[in-house]
Design an enzyme around this catalytic site. Sequence first.
Site, PDB file in Angstrom:
ATOM      1  N   SER A   1       0.862  -1.178   0.000  1.00  0.00           N
ATOM      2  CA  SER A   1       0.000   0.000   0.000  1.00  0.00           C
ATOM      3  C   SER A   1       0.899   1.228   0.000  1.00  0.00           C
ATOM      4  O   SER A   1       1.994   1.198   0.568  1.00  0.00           O
ATOM      5  CB  SER A   1      -0.860  -0.003   1.265  1.00  0.00           C
ATOM      6  OG  SER A   1      -1.362   1.287   1.502  1.00  0.00           O
ATOM      7  N   SER A   2       0.400   2.320  -0.593  1.00  0.00           N
ATOM      8  CA  SER A   2       1.233   3.519  -0.652  1.00  0.00           C
ATOM      9  C   SER A   2       1.461   4.130   0.734  1.00  0.00           C
ATOM     10  O   SER A   2       2.327   4.987   0.891  1.00  0.00           O
ATOM     11  CB  SER A   2       0.612   4.556  -1.591  1.00  0.00           C
ATOM     12  OG  SER A   2      -0.694   4.887  -1.156  1.00  0.00           O
ATOM     13  N   CYS A   3       0.716   3.670   1.758  1.00  0.00           N
ATOM     14  CA  CYS A   3       0.932   4.236   3.101  1.00  0.00           C
ATOM     15  C   CYS A   3       2.199   3.708   3.758  1.00  0.00           C
ATOM     16  O   CYS A   3       2.540   4.112   4.858  1.00  0.00           O
ATOM     17  CB  CYS A   3      -0.273   4.011   4.002  1.00  0.00           C
ATOM     18  SG  CYS A   3      -0.462   2.311   4.500  1.00  0.00           S
TER      19      CYS A   3
ATOM     20  N   LYS B   1       2.627  -3.872   6.387  1.00  0.00           N
ATOM     21  CA  LYS B   1       2.844  -3.916   4.934  1.00  0.00           C
ATOM     22  C   LYS B   1       4.337  -3.879   4.607  1.00  0.00           C
ATOM     23  O   LYS B   1       4.795  -4.534   3.667  1.00  0.00           O
ATOM     24  CB  LYS B   1       2.117  -2.753   4.261  1.00  0.00           C
ATOM     25  CG  LYS B   1       0.606  -2.934   4.217  1.00  0.00           C
ATOM     26  CD  LYS B   1       0.234  -3.915   3.139  1.00  0.00           C
ATOM     27  CE  LYS B   1      -1.189  -4.400   3.228  1.00  0.00           C
ATOM     28  NZ  LYS B   1      -1.466  -5.544   2.355  1.00  0.00           N
TER      29      LYS B   1
HETATM   30  O1  GFB Z   1      -9.559   7.229   2.240  1.00  0.00           O
HETATM   31  P1  GFB Z   1      -8.910   7.646   3.491  1.00  0.00           P
HETATM   32  O2  GFB Z   1      -9.515   7.126   4.757  1.00  0.00           O
HETATM   33  O3  GFB Z   1      -7.408   7.187   3.328  1.00  0.00           O
HETATM   34  O4  GFB Z   1      -8.923   9.246   3.634  1.00  0.00           O
HETATM   35  P2  GFB Z   1      -5.938   7.716   3.646  1.00  0.00           P
HETATM   36  C1  GFB Z   1      -8.393  10.082   2.648  1.00  0.00           C
HETATM   37  C2  GFB Z   1      -8.647  11.535   2.983  1.00  0.00           C
HETATM   38  O5  GFB Z   1     -10.044  11.812   2.798  1.00  0.00           O
HETATM   39  C3  GFB Z   1      -8.309  12.020   4.391  1.00  0.00           C
HETATM   40  C4  GFB Z   1     -10.554  12.566   3.887  1.00  0.00           C
HETATM   41  O6  GFB Z   1      -7.719  13.301   4.291  1.00  0.00           O
HETATM   42  C5  GFB Z   1      -9.668  12.121   5.052  1.00  0.00           C
HETATM   43  O7  GFB Z   1      -9.730  13.076   6.103  1.00  0.00           O
HETATM   44  N1  GFB Z   1     -11.997  12.284   4.026  1.00  0.00           N
HETATM   45  C6  GFB Z   1     -12.999  13.184   3.810  1.00  0.00           C
HETATM   46  C7  GFB Z   1     -12.568  11.112   4.375  1.00  0.00           C
HETATM   47  N2  GFB Z   1     -14.195  12.636   4.056  1.00  0.00           N
HETATM   48  C8  GFB Z   1     -13.971  11.350   4.395  1.00  0.00           C
HETATM   49  C9  GFB Z   1     -14.821  10.253   4.742  1.00  0.00           C
HETATM   50  O8  GFB Z   1     -16.037  10.359   4.785  1.00  0.00           O
HETATM   51  N3  GFB Z   1     -14.226   9.051   4.997  1.00  0.00           N
HETATM   52  C10 GFB Z   1     -12.866   8.892   4.950  1.00  0.00           C
HETATM   53  N4  GFB Z   1     -12.342   7.667   5.204  1.00  0.00           N
HETATM   54  N5  GFB Z   1     -12.022   9.917   4.666  1.00  0.00           N
HETATM   55  C11 GFB Z   1      -5.668   5.239   4.275  1.00  0.00           C
HETATM   56  C12 GFB Z   1      -4.939   4.458   5.316  1.00  0.00           C
HETATM   57  O9  GFB Z   1      -5.336   6.529   4.473  1.00  0.00           O
HETATM   58  O10 GFB Z   1      -5.264   4.899   2.968  1.00  0.00           O
HETATM   59  C13 GFB Z   1      -4.858   3.036   5.001  1.00  0.00           C
HETATM   60  O11 GFB Z   1      -5.527   4.708   6.568  1.00  0.00           O
HETATM   61  C14 GFB Z   1      -4.647   2.695   3.546  1.00  0.00           C
HETATM   62  O12 GFB Z   1      -3.790   2.535   5.728  1.00  0.00           O
HETATM   63  C15 GFB Z   1      -5.390   3.607   2.597  1.00  0.00           C
HETATM   64  O13 GFB Z   1      -3.294   2.752   3.226  1.00  0.00           O
HETATM   65  C16 GFB Z   1      -5.005   3.426   1.157  1.00  0.00           C
HETATM   66  O14 GFB Z   1      -5.288   7.859   2.320  1.00  0.00           O
HETATM   67  O15 GFB Z   1      -5.856   8.911   4.522  1.00  0.00           O
END
Ligand code: GFB
Length: 316
Positions: free
Chosen positions: A109-111, A142
């Site tokens: 994963s890119s994280c 990962k």
């Molecule tokens: O998709 P997401 O949870 O993944 O969040 P990450 C991406 C961005 O979207 C963050 C914003 O800046 C969130 O604050 N966001 C806005 C939201 N509204 C929402 C919402 O309703 N739900 C969610 N979930 N986010 C994950 C990692 O990080 O990426 C995992 O936690 C994994 O480990 C995945 O690697 C690919 O990119 O922040």
Amino acid sequence: MLDRSAPVFVAGHRGLVGSSVLRRLQVEGFSDLRTVGREDLDLRDQSAVDAWFDAERPRYVFLVAGTVGGIHANSTRPAEFLYDNLMIHGTVVQAAHRTSVDKLLYLGSSCIYPRLADQPITEEALLSGPLEPTNEGYALAKIAGIKLCETYRRQYGDDFISAMPTNLYGPGDNFDLEGGHVLPALMRRFHEASEAGDASVTVWGTGSARREFLHVDDLADACLFLMDHYSGAGHVNVGTGVDLTIRELAEAVRDLVHPSAELIFDTTKPDGMPRKVLDVSRLSDLGWTASTSLVDGLVDTYRWFLDAAERGELRL
Ligand code: GFB
């Protein structure tokens, strides 16, 4: 090239990635696909995984199983994300080694990359700085998975390769509002607001974080491409190389699902990594690039969401 008649194990076949990989392999003519549900095999249990490999004897493995979720799930359940994924990666890689699997693809994963890595992020950025705290547990598991593949290759000569996808979306995604990723969560929130006649929709964070989104069918295509054509020790980024702000993403989803809605940003929620876009030149030099635009991908995903909701098959 993989032998299309050989037994192939897709570990995690019910997930977003696994279901897409399975569809891709079926279309490609693979005739001996092996899968097992979590009710029949706990992939964290080495002896159970060993018994399964002894019975099924796959020649190729797509290791795309894992405990996954969005920023909220990652930050509130870090122990599960670390333990489950460490164990799943360890048991499957070890069983694949012990039963002399010909080739295994591991999905990272890119994280895994440092929070403040230079953008776009190259493969070399791995372990060059501190991780993003909201997904540290997942990222550490990962990274361990990548190192497992590298070390089994170095010590035993196993042909185990690793792909690092960027943020994914598409048919089969998890539309849970709390635990899921941003794109399906926003799609569902706009949809429910439209149905209820609500004039506004809440978006987590400031909207300024930048992310790159890859359609899962493009990822599945890249996974097969790498299995057919790549046998190197280094992990390979998989993405589009194009990013946008969360605000821009929310606007694109709004335009498709509920065009009159107003966006409200809940800044008590974390943004996570400020920016995450992959340098995909290694993969494009190998001969593969993504083909689905975000607009087309959103339309495709929303159509699937509506159909699945009607059939009562949504993962919520
Ligand atoms: O998709 P997401 O949870 O993944 O969040 P990450 C991406 C961005 O979207 C963050 C914003 O800046 C969130 O604050 N966001 C806005 C939201 N509204 C929402 C919402 O309703 N739900 C969610 N979930 N986010 C994950 C990692 O990080 O990426 C995992 O936690 C994994 O480990 C995945 O690697 C690919 O990119 O922040």
